[in-house]
Design a protein around this motif. Structure first.
Motif, PDB file in Angstrom:
ATOM      1  N   THR A   1       2.755  -0.256  -6.945  1.00  0.00           N
ATOM      2  CA  THR A   1       2.064  -0.521  -8.205  1.00  0.00           C
ATOM      3  C   THR A   1       1.786   0.786  -8.944  1.00  0.00           C
ATOM      4  OG1 THR A   1       0.998  -2.366  -7.101  1.00  0.00           O
ATOM      5  CG2 THR A   1       0.093  -1.726  -9.232  1.00  0.00           C
ATOM      6  N   THR A   2       1.342   1.782  -8.208  1.00  0.00           N
ATOM      7  CA  THR A   2       1.037   3.076  -8.827  1.00  0.00           C
ATOM      8  C   THR A   2       2.298   3.681  -9.436  1.00  0.00           C
ATOM      9  OG1 THR A   2      -0.593   3.353  -7.068  1.00  0.00           O
ATOM     10  CG2 THR A   2      -0.129   5.281  -8.415  1.00  0.00           C
TER      11      THR A   2
ATOM     12  N   ASP B   1       0.783  -1.240   0.000  1.00  0.00           N
ATOM     13  CA  ASP B   1       0.000   0.000   0.000  1.00  0.00           C
ATOM     14  C   ASP B   1       0.812   1.286   0.000  1.00  0.00           C
ATOM     15  OD1 ASP B   1      -2.439  -1.073  -0.333  1.00  0.00           O
ATOM     16  OD2 ASP B   1      -2.967  -1.128   1.791  1.00  0.00           O
TER      17      ASP B   1
ATOM     18  N   ASP C   1       0.765  14.270  -1.352  1.00  0.00           N
ATOM     19  CA  ASP C   1      -0.523  14.970  -1.448  1.00  0.00           C
ATOM     20  C   ASP C   1      -1.420  14.653  -0.249  1.00  0.00           C
ATOM     21  OD1 ASP C   1      -0.517  12.287  -2.599  1.00  0.00           O
ATOM     22  OD2 ASP C   1      -2.639  12.650  -3.015  1.00  0.00           O
TER      23      ASP C   1
HETATM   24  P1  GDP Z   1       1.258  -1.123  -3.459  1.00  0.00           P
HETATM   25  O1  GDP Z   1       0.541  -2.084  -2.572  1.00  0.00           O
HETATM   26  O2  GDP Z   1       2.515  -0.613  -2.841  1.00  0.00           O
HETATM   27  O3  GDP Z   1       1.477  -1.613  -4.851  1.00  0.00           O
HETATM   28  O4  GDP Z   1       0.346   0.194  -3.511  1.00  0.00           O
HETATM   29  P2  GDP Z   1      -0.614   0.736  -4.641  1.00  0.00           P
HETATM   30  O5  GDP Z   1       0.141   1.357  -5.737  1.00  0.00           O
HETATM   31  O6  GDP Z   1      -1.612  -0.311  -4.998  1.00  0.00           O
HETATM   32  O7  GDP Z   1      -1.310   1.917  -3.837  1.00  0.00           O
HETATM   33  C1  GDP Z   1      -2.061   1.692  -2.652  1.00  0.00           C
HETATM   34  C2  GDP Z   1      -3.149   2.741  -2.519  1.00  0.00           C
HETATM   35  O8  GDP Z   1      -2.540   4.029  -2.339  1.00  0.00           O
HETATM   36  C3  GDP Z   1      -4.007   2.854  -3.759  1.00  0.00           C
HETATM   37  O9  GDP Z   1      -5.326   3.117  -3.351  1.00  0.00           O
HETATM   38  C4  GDP Z   1      -3.412   4.033  -4.495  1.00  0.00           C
HETATM   39  O10 GDP Z   1      -4.342   4.691  -5.302  1.00  0.00           O
HETATM   40  C5  GDP Z   1      -2.960   4.918  -3.350  1.00  0.00           C
HETATM   41  N1  GDP Z   1      -1.832   5.776  -3.727  1.00  0.00           N
HETATM   42  C6  GDP Z   1      -0.689   5.437  -4.388  1.00  0.00           C
HETATM   43  N2  GDP Z   1       0.102   6.512  -4.549  1.00  0.00           N
HETATM   44  C7  GDP Z   1      -0.533   7.556  -3.982  1.00  0.00           C
HETATM   45  C8  GDP Z   1      -0.231   8.949  -3.833  1.00  0.00           C
HETATM   46  O11 GDP Z   1       0.797   9.445  -4.264  1.00  0.00           O
HETATM   47  N3  GDP Z   1      -1.145   9.695  -3.162  1.00  0.00           N
HETATM   48  C9  GDP Z   1      -2.304   9.185  -2.674  1.00  0.00           C
HETATM   49  N4  GDP Z   1      -3.136  10.008  -2.044  1.00  0.00           N
HETATM   50  N5  GDP Z   1      -2.622   7.895  -2.801  1.00  0.00           N
HETATM   51  C10 GDP Z   1      -1.760   7.084  -3.449  1.00  0.00           C
END
Ligand code: GDP
Length: 530
Positions: free
Chosen positions: A25-26, A21, A143
């Motif tokens: 991934t993002t 989280d 943010d």
């Molecule tokens: P992973 O588990 O590390 O791959 O995390 P994800 O990329 O799936 O992101 C987890 C959650 O955090 C998702 O709901 C994303 O939309 C959110 N998220 C990722 N980057 C950001 C960011 O820069 N700002 C905000 N507010 N949310 C983010």
């Protein structure tokens, strides 16, 4: 030769490590977007699309809608050819996650700005440190309301024991986030919350001494920034590429992957600061991809049973030198035989595709008729060298295993050994008895289900797993130690691996230190030799 070295020089092969989280991934998705590998965010496997992602290779993956396998994404950007190694998080955390780091030349650590260093990052970080690879930090989610910036850096330095060097510096966070200040360029990249899906959003930079700056931030924010810059210039470590290369100094960047802010800036700096494929240790000395013209690679992961009907496997290997041609012959050092490397494949976003050529730095998956083991070397070099093996990583969950039908002893032993050889589980025995009692150790609990499922489906054996309370394992480095005289804590258990090497299991972490205190000269390690 020069074409090959040109190709290798362009390669940047890295892993992204983070706690679930944090935004891995993002961030990956945004990288791909800049590379033009996908044209819309949301194409990479995410939670919502996980069910259709990379692999429907195992039923268990389908049932749970997760991917047990990790994948590699390749894309081009700014003249570089980039390989991102995905390290699975969530429930599918396994020893493979650690092994993936053995194939990377550097690591990007994504940290949630509101949380700081979290458990899984800490675990993966240890492996990066062991390898002395460069580690870059992207502090994400600016943010959102974030921890104090100095506190964040302090957390990284204290928790992970690595020095940090902020390349840019955030101005506010959450609703008050205004952008980042580039310390080198002395300019501010302004934040606009408009860039979510594309790469075409507005990028505006302004010099700190430009009078217009005041229209983008409150006077007290500006004052705070000036104060922090001054403090930083006096107190923080200076950028030193040498220390970065050794993994002793982590360049830090701030941004917001979701809104696409700071991502391209990070990517550009990172590509310049990270390394192209480096020499790797072998039993014949270091093999340098810039001088070794022959193809060489090592296996870091084996994915079993992608096709149930054939019981086939895919061996994932990291190419270390030379050029790979589909269908080429090469020598398998550990097997002592020539092999044909057929059906080479590569991951592209969520698809697998066949490839014709690949170079040092790339990762390929090769059809494995059951001959490869983790750590094996394959090469066309007449020198016949073997790359240094991959260590065994500490399992954190243990269980005693028995087969339900005692008549199936043979199949049970064969199956469990085979699955251990692929590296999905580790098997141990009681220290003083034989094979009757088998103790299985796994890095991620899901591997217990994988074991159960595979033994039943492939070997026709039902098993009973009785979970044990141990969470910590240590290899005994000085094997000459007298195990009978070793005095431990009441929560300690002596076991041995299949090569009769002694190990210790502990319920509590503090017992490790007590055991070390009670036994002078005892040396324990978190990594086992393979
Ligand atoms: P992973 O588990 O590390 O791959 O995390 P994800 O990329 O799936 O992101 C987890 C959650 O955090 C998702 O709901 C994303 O939309 C959110 N998220 C990722 N980057 C950001 C960011 O820069 N700002 C905000 N507010 N949310 C983010």
């Amino acid at each position: 030769m020069s074409k090959i070295t040109d190709e290798i020089k362009k390669r940047r092969t890295f892993a992204i490590i983070s706690h679930p989280d944090a935004g891995k991934t993002t961030l990956t998705e945004k990288f791909l977007l800049y590379g033009g590998a996908i044209n819309q965010a949301g194409s990479v496997k995410g939670k919502a699309t996980a069910k259709h992602a990379v692999s429907d290779w195992m039923e268990i993956e389908k049932e749970r809608g997760i991917s047990v396998t990790s994948s590699v994404l390749q894309f081009n950007y700014g003249g570089y050819c980039i390989n991102i190694l995905d390290t699975p998080g969530h429930q599918d955390f396994s020893e493979d996650t650690y092994r993936t780091l053995m194939a990377a030349d550097s690591a990007v650590m994504v940290i949630d700005a509101s949380k700081g260093v979290e458990a899984q990052t800490r675990k993966l970080f240890k492996v990066c440190v062991m390898r002395h690879i460069p580690i870059f930090t992207f502090i994400n989610k600016m943010d959102r309301e974030a921890m104090d910036t100095f506190e964040l850096l302090d957390d990284i330095e204290k928790e992970l024991g690595i020095a940090t060097c902020p390349v840019n510096w955030p101005i506010g966070s959450g609703k008050a986030f205004r952008g980042v200040y580039d310390r080198n360029e002395e300019e501010i990249e302004l934040f606009f919350d408009t860039k979510k899906g594309t790469t075409t959003g507005e990028v505006k930079k302004i010099r700190l001494d430009d009078p217009d700056v005041d229209s983008y931030m409150d006077p007290d924010q500006k004052e705070q920034l000036l104060g922090e810059i001054e403090l930083l210039d006096g107190a923080s470590a200076e950028f030193d590429q040498d220390l970065v290369d050794k993994g002793e100094l982590s360049p830090v960047f701030f941004g917001s992957a979701l809104t696409n802010f700071g991502v391209e800036t990070f990517l550009q700096h990172f590509l310049k600061m990270t390394t192209s494929p480096l020499p790797r240790h072998s039993d014949k000395g270091d093999i340098d991809p810039m001088t070794e013209k022959d193809f060489s690679a090592f296996v870091f992961k084996i994915q079993a049973n992608m096709n149930k009907a054939h019981r086939d496997r895919i061996a994932f290997m990291r190419i270390c030198s030379g050029e790979f041609d589909a269908g080429m012959d090469a020598f398998h050092i550990q097997g002592g035989k020539k092999v044909r490397l057929s059906q080479p494949q590569q991951m592209m976003a969520s698809e697998r595709k066949m490839i014709e050529k690949a170079y040092g730095g790339d990762i390929i998956g090769i059809f494995d008729p059951g001959i490869f083991s983790i750590g094996d070397t394959i090469t066309t070099s007449p020198e016949k060298f073997a790359y240094e093996g991959i260590p065994t990583f500490a399992p954190e969950h243990f269980a005693r295993v028995r087969q339900v039908d005692t008549m199936k002893r043979k199949q049970f032993i064969k199956g469990i050994n085979q699955i251990a050889q692929e590296g999905a589980i580790q098997i141990f025995q009681e220290f003083n008895t034989g094979m009757e009692e088998i103790i299985v150790g796994v890095v991620g609990v899901l591997q217990f289900d994988v074991l159960k499922y595979r033994l039943k489906n492939e070997y026709g054996v039902d098993i009973i797993l009785e979970t044990l309370p141990y969470e910590h394992i240590r290899w005994i480095e000085n094997e000459e130690i007298d195990m009978d005289r070793l005095t431990g804590t009441s929560d300690m258990k002596k076991i041995k691996d299949l090569k009769e090497r002694p190990l210790l299991l502990f319920v509590h972490e503090w017992s490790i230190r007590m055991t070390l205190e009670r036994n002078e000269g005892l040396k324990l390690s978190e990594f086992g030799r393979s």
